[in-house]
Design a protein around this motif. Structure first.
Motif: not given
Lengths: 113, 113
Positions: B18-24, B62-68, B73-79, B30-33
């Motif tokens: 599993e990997v989590i990539l972080r973004c601020v 796909d189902d392997q990806f999720s965002v939170e 302040s943080n916006f994360t992408l999880k694989i 208001l819109y994040f990508y």
């Protein structure tokens, strides 16, 4: 269109000359287009945008031309400088009038001294 | 000048991890990508996020990806379980409204072995 893999189209220009980078888009209903510049190892950087109700828009040293008849965009850079060396992408909405974008394959601009 | 920041700049992981990539994102946006760019290829849209929910996602997401957005302040992408083909540069972007310029971060390079 699909990506072109590792071999981007390349445009080489002499420093001080004008550059013209072209892009064909696919969706005739797209209403907004953006040009991005990506330097090596960096994220895309906004250059200029244009709405479909315009056929030309000018910025500082850059001009975007839109030809809706043939679904073609061009980016003109005046007096190209070494700092303009980068990959240039055009982007159009992912879906009709959508707010997310699909990027073109890119053109690498090399500025020769 | 406000900017989108991403961590880590480079992550190497084993297939299946599993990997989590972080973004601020920029603070008043208001819109994040999330976008990704496989080496030498074009930038591809993954997902957009607004008001604490996904507003649009591509076929890649796909189902392997999720965002939170776990906090303000943080916006994360999880694989969830990485595959070799997930190796790419992942770019976070944000904007203040759902039109206009997208501001991109410098990217997180993911290498899956």
């Amino acid at each position: 269109g699909e990506s072109v893999g590792l071999h981007l189209p390349t445009l080489s220009v002499q420093e001080g000359d004008n550059s013209i980078i072209n892009c064909a888009y696919s969706n005739s209903a797209s209403d907004y287009f953006i040009w991005y510049k990506q330097e090596s190892g960096k994220g895309p950087q906004f250059i200029i945008d244009i709405r479909s109700n315009m056929d030309k828009r000018q910025g500082q040293r850059v001009t975007v031309l839109l030809n809706k008849t043939v679904k073609h965009l061009s980016l003109q850079i005046a007096a190209t400088q070494p700092g303009d060396s980068a990959v240039y992408f055009c982007a159009e909405p992912l879906r009709n009038y959508g707010q997310n974008f699909v990027f073109g394959p890119g053109t690498r601009l090399s500025v020769l001294p | 000048e406000p900017e989108v920041t991403q961590t880590p700049s480079h992550q190497v992981t084993q297939m299946g991890q599993e990997v989590i990539l972080r973004c601020v994102p920029i603070s008043n946006h208001l819109y994040f990508y999330w976008y990704r760019q496989i080496l030498g290829q074009k930038v591809e849209f993954l997902v957009s996020f607004y008001n604490n929910e996904i507003s649009e996602k591509s076929e890649i997401f796909d189902d392997q990806f999720s965002v939170e957005r776990p906090d303000g302040s943080n916006f994360t992408l999880k694989i969830r379980s990485t595959k070799l083909e997930d190796s790419a540069m992942y770019f976070c972007a944000s904007r203040i409204q759902n039109t206009g310029e997208l501001f991109f971060g410098e990217g997180s390079r993911l290498t899956v072995l």
